[in-house]
Scaffold this motif. Sequence first.
Motif, PDB file in Angstrom:
ATOM      1  N   LYS A 233       3.223 118.347  35.053  1.00 36.00           N
ATOM      2  CA  LYS A 233       3.385 116.965  35.492  1.00 36.00           C
ATOM      3  C   LYS A 233       4.528 116.863  36.504  1.00 36.00           C
ATOM      4  O   LYS A 233       5.373 117.741  36.582  1.00 36.00           O
ATOM      5  N   ASN A 269       0.104 113.735  36.363  1.00 37.03           N
ATOM      6  CA  ASN A 269      -0.206 115.156  36.491  1.00 37.03           C
ATOM      7  C   ASN A 269      -0.110 115.573  37.951  1.00 37.03           C
ATOM      8  O   ASN A 269      -0.530 114.837  38.840  1.00 37.03           O
ATOM      9  N   ASN A 271      -1.226 116.795  41.183  1.00 39.74           N
ATOM     10  CA  ASN A 271      -2.594 116.820  41.683  1.00 39.74           C
ATOM     11  C   ASN A 271      -2.598 116.748  43.210  1.00 39.74           C
ATOM     12  O   ASN A 271      -2.358 115.698  43.800  1.00 39.74           O
ATOM     13  N   TYR A 313      -7.715 116.999  29.671  1.00 41.31           N
ATOM     14  CA  TYR A 313      -8.114 115.838  30.482  1.00 41.31           C
ATOM     15  C   TYR A 313      -9.603 115.843  30.797  1.00 41.31           C
ATOM     16  O   TYR A 313     -10.027 115.289  31.804  1.00 41.31           O
ATOM     17  N   LEU A 318      -9.052 111.524  37.046  1.00 45.48           N
ATOM     18  CA  LEU A 318      -7.649 111.764  37.419  1.00 45.48           C
ATOM     19  C   LEU A 318      -7.240 111.015  38.681  1.00 45.48           C
ATOM     20  O   LEU A 318      -6.064 110.952  39.019  1.00 45.48           O
ATOM     21  N   TYR A 321      -6.514 107.574  36.771  1.00 40.75           N
ATOM     22  CA  TYR A 321      -5.335 107.758  35.905  1.00 40.75           C
ATOM     23  C   TYR A 321      -4.441 108.835  36.527  1.00 40.75           C
ATOM     24  O   TYR A 321      -4.456 109.979  36.094  1.00 40.75           O
TER      25      TYR A 321
END
Lengths: 322, 217
Positions: A233, A269, A271, A313, A318, A321
């Motif tokens: 994260k 997270n 990403n 997940y 994603l 969220y």
Amino acid sequence: MLIRTPKDWELPESVVTPESAYELRPRRDFIKTLGLGLAGAALGGNNILAATAGFPSKENPAYPASALKPTAYEHIISYNNFYEFGTDKAEPKDQAKKWKPEPWTVELAGLVRNPAKIEVNDLINKLGGIEQRVYRMRCVEAWSMVIPWDGFQLSKLVALADPKPEAKFLKMTTLLDPKNMPGQRERSLDWPYVEGLHIDEANHELAFIATGIYGKPIPNQNGAPLRLVVPWKYGFKGVKSIVKFEFVAEQPLNTWHVMQSREYGFLANVNPMVDHPRWSQASERIIGAGGVLGARQKTLMFNGYEKQVAPLYQGVDLRKYF
Amino acid sequence: MPVLEKLLRSKVVIWILIVLPGLWPVWPIFIQHDSTVLADPLKYILHHLGFTACVLLAVVLTFTPLRVLFPKSPVALALNRHRRLVGVSAFAYAALHFSTHVLYEGGLESLQATLKIAAGKPFQLVGLIALTILLILALTSFPAAIRWLGGKRWKNLHRLVYVAAALSAYHQAAARKIFPQQVLWIFGPLIVLEVLRVMKERKARRPVARPPAASAA
């Protein structure tokens, strides 16, 4: 016996930043640092809280220093986001210098069978001491470090608190002490700093509570004496100087999400596909690498820990969220 | 005061004042070896150049209101000799700031990607628009350009500098995770001066527009 099968969360050398880009810290120096920490404990005699010095850590072979090239210690301790001690990267080092995070009592509270208020050294003893792990660290501001942490797996603390079945989230809170934390006298953020994890995330083997860096007690500016480390994260999830672990039924409101919900989510997270509204997250600057011009590398999904955490997940959007 | 006035009239002094901030990063990077700055020196340079561009832009815009508010001040008059130099230097720093950004994002080979990202992010796009305005103004800052455009058209075009200043203030404010106070002390004084200037100019115009009530009675 000579052929070691790497654990699945170890990063292959191929995804690691090229050696030339790093200021190499030889293993020898590394051990020397650790030795100094131990000597310091023997000489100092003060009750350095949650200190690595007081709890000699063993390198967890699963997260070895050799797999990643650690960022130089002086950068780790002087490039900090710890708004309780100022919003500039250099401020926490200076403003937290005189702060004494001791004695330090940690509260295990909420929906647990074993609520407790416990002195931090006792807590670590109860959890079986500390270990060393080298993790990547990716800040939401698109820079990264590699940090050899000392500490314990968060799941051990969860087990100690023994949450009831209705506990779905773990809420962690930083100390509120405006008298000694000058940043808290300003309204830059909504104090005290709060972060949270889903209980499954808290129980993941990668979730870690740091008590030291490079074999030395964690410096004040890095979140002494207890600081969350969730390497998949963004860094802001890593709540510092934790006084309370509270098990709750509802998703807690984390500080940066409260501050700017369009830009910072709860999951946070790492990403590379989902940009921050103001900048790209596809790549990152490598702290302390590449001289004056610096160096940049591609950001990896879940900061390179995709294989380990992706199952958490499954079915989660994603993008929504973030 | 005469000393200050004399200094500020000198082009050399103004040049030094403009160039010195650009050299400032040498101190923490090469002499002080500041470990916070050395964590990512180019980021420090990037922010420093943008900061300097904002300061110079705000400073040059105070020259006119200072002259209107203090028409007899030799300092205000001295400063107004350097409007073009300071204005163009604000553009130069903004251009260096943008070039550093391109370098920071991966250099010329990733220029296309860098521009594509900038176009999609209001924070970055606003900075680019401000830079474009400053570029146009810098290119038309020479006497020949004034003659070519005609005084009135040139003046109207150069009023775009206020748009550039507003966009720069937004760009600077959005560059951090939380609102940076420095934006207030860079652009705050300028706003105060502009408000005072507009008030003074209106007041100066009013008695002319109004019929003289005293003589009618």
